[in-house]
Scaffold this active site. Structure first.
Site, mmCIF file in Angstrom:
data_model
loop_
_atom_site.group_PDB
_atom_site.id
_atom_site.type_symbol
_atom_site.label_atom_id
_atom_site.label_comp_id
_atom_site.label_asym_id
_atom_site.label_seq_id
_atom_site.Cartn_x
_atom_site.Cartn_y
_atom_site.Cartn_z
ATOM 1 N N GLU A 14 0.842 -1.192 0.000
ATOM 2 C CA GLU A 14 0.000 0.000 0.000
ATOM 3 C C GLU A 14 0.878 1.243 0.000
ATOM 4 O O GLU A 14 1.762 1.380 0.860
ATOM 5 C CB GLU A 14 -0.890 0.038 1.241
ATOM 6 N N CYS A 15 0.655 2.131 -0.951
ATOM 7 C CA CYS A 15 1.343 3.422 -1.026
ATOM 8 C C CYS A 15 2.852 3.239 -0.945
ATOM 9 O O CYS A 15 3.461 2.786 -1.893
ATOM 10 C CB CYS A 15 0.809 4.366 0.056
ATOM 11 N N GLY A 16 3.484 3.571 0.193
ATOM 12 C CA GLY A 16 4.927 3.391 0.305
ATOM 13 C C GLY A 16 5.347 1.954 0.075
ATOM 14 O O GLY A 16 6.385 1.673 -0.529
ATOM 15 N N MET A 58 5.399 1.369 -3.575
ATOM 16 C CA MET A 58 6.595 1.945 -4.170
ATOM 17 C C MET A 58 7.806 1.030 -3.988
ATOM 18 O O MET A 58 8.637 0.878 -4.886
ATOM 19 C CB MET A 58 6.866 3.317 -3.555
ATOM 20 N N THR A 63 -1.321 -0.883 -4.402
ATOM 21 C CA THR A 63 -2.199 0.266 -4.606
ATOM 22 C C THR A 63 -1.584 1.490 -3.944
ATOM 23 O O THR A 63 -0.783 1.379 -3.016
ATOM 24 C CB THR A 63 -3.582 0.038 -3.953
#
Length: 436
Positions: free
Chosen positions: A327-329, A332, A427
């Protein structure tokens, strides 16, 4: 009998969190059991609440949750003497389109639970106008009751007297007035407050805030203004499915943004959570059947993550046979590369082709409604997931199969679709709940 209050303000940055922490600790120091909640999707404040009260805090959210879920989550406060819900942004600030049970505004929660609102007002640069603002908030929406006001950052006794008189003339009670006090300022960074677990002196800071507020605010009057409250019976829990039976969860300073109610729901459904630290070069537990990388601050630790070859290779081996979600970080870090604020590109896990840059900063903020075009751990194709996105990174490339069709709160389609490649999914939004 439990009593409930909402702490809100006309805007962000006025002092809601500081007052909430100070009241919670001051009452706890007087022998009361205090339960806190966070209205809205902020995932940092609940840890501060827990530090102040000694009790876990969770988010309650009218855009992403139905009334039954909100009622279920707040029912943990039934054994408390006082329950405090800290608002987000201004009292009536939400999104334009209604979600599951509201727009995400703090006022939704106040009306839903029947809890009066204590307004934090910063009268800097004004005097009598502060009373006009408070009166406008009091009268704006039927069903939202104003208990009174705490003034913050008053400039002088004369300034305080002017504001108090105007509020009194408007029929609005003042519980107290706080002079400027730099010693209780909470440090911040680009995504909000520096996390509670990163502040070694957080206990002392909260104690000082409690001492300061007790000196300037009538704690008994605030307590008397709270509404008697009994939780609704037979409320629904969050519609959350664990991503697996045994979940390897990345958990350290770089991977810390996960909603407490999510972890509780996973455990309540029988799942086991096994934390590990990518920053310590640890790998997912070999006995886990899924790995979950939450968001956090990987952009501040990108060099270290890139150098931790054991973590990256262990994650790659895990993903050969079992699902991995970010999720998010965390998304990435599952990607190919992350460029930090200095423009240096760091190799990430490479499970997805995503490349992101923190050097090219652009704020992405808001609620998200995603309809899955491919399955992800715990959720089938076609599931409608509600979450929240908040980051400053820019997508350089997102070449893999889109995971979902993602809309913002207005219904507009956005480019941050998430990705899927093999066993890896990711995501940019943080999952709050699935639509029932």
């Amino acid at each position: 009998m439990t009593a409930g209050l909402v702490i809100s303000a006309p805007a962000s940055g006025v002092g809601k969190t500081t007052l909430t922490l100070a009241l919670a600790r001051a009452w706890r120091n007087r022998g009361l059991n205090v339960q806190c909640f966070k209205s809205g999707p902020d995932y940092i404040d609940p840890a501060f609440h827990a530090a102040a009260t000694g009790r876990a805090s969770v988010n309650i959210d009218s855009w992403a949750m139905d009334r039954g879920t909100v009622a279920h989550l707040v029912s943990r406060g039934v054994d408390a003497d006082i329950v405090l819900a800290e608002g987000s942004m201004g009292l009536f600030d939400g999104v334009a389109a209604r979600g599951v049970s509201g727009t995400g505004a703090t006022a939704d929660i106040a009306e839903m639970l029947g809890w009066p609102v204590v307004l934090v007002i910063d009268p800097s640069g004004q005097a009598q106008t502060a009373a006009a603002i408070a009166a406008g908030l009091r009268d704006y929406r039927k069903g939202v009751h104003l208990a009174g006001v705490v003034l913050n950052r008053v400039a002088s006794p004369r300034h305080e007297a002017l504001v108090r008189r105007a509020l009194n003339d408007a029929g609005i009670g003042v519980f107290g007035a706080l002079p400027r006090h730099a010693e209780i300022s909470l440090p911040k960074r680009h995504l909000g407050l520096v996390q509670a677990e990163e502040q070694a002196e957080i206990g002392k800071l909260i104690d000082e805030a409690a001492r300061f507020v007790a000196e300037h605010v009538d704690l008994e009057a605030v307590l008397r203004s709270a509404a008697n409250w009994t939780p609704e019976p037979a409320a629904n829990g969050p519609n959350v499915t664990p991503p697996g039976q045994r979940i390897a969860l990345a958990r350290d300073a770089a991977f810390s943004f996960v909603y407490p109610h999510m972890l509780e729901a996973w455990r309540a459904a029988g799942a086991e959570i096994v934390p590990f630290s990518p920053l310590a070069d640890e790998v997912p537990d070999a006995s886990a059947d899924v790995c979950w990388l939450p968001g956090g601050y990987p952009e501040l630790h990108a060099g270290r993550i890139a150098a931790n070859a054991r973590f990256r290779s262990g994650l790659q081996v895990f993903a050969e046979t079992r699902p991995v979600h970010g999720e998010c970080g965390g998304y990435m870090v599952l990607g190919a590369a992350l460029t930090d604020a200095d423009g240096i590109s760091h190799e990430m896990a490479g499970l997805l082709g995503l490349e992101t840059s923190f050097a090219r900063r652009r704020m992405h903020l808001g609620y998200r409604l995603a309809e899955l075009a491919a399955p992800m751990p715990g959720h089938r194709i076609g599931a409608r997931l509600r979450g929240h996105e908040f980051h400053y990174s820019t997508i350089l490339t997102q070449p893999d199969t889109p995971l979902a069709v993602v809309h913002d709160a207005t219904g507009a389609v956005i480019a941050e679709t998430g990705s899927r490649r093999g066993q890896a999914t990711g995501t940019f939004f943080h999952l709050i709940a699935e639509d029932r």
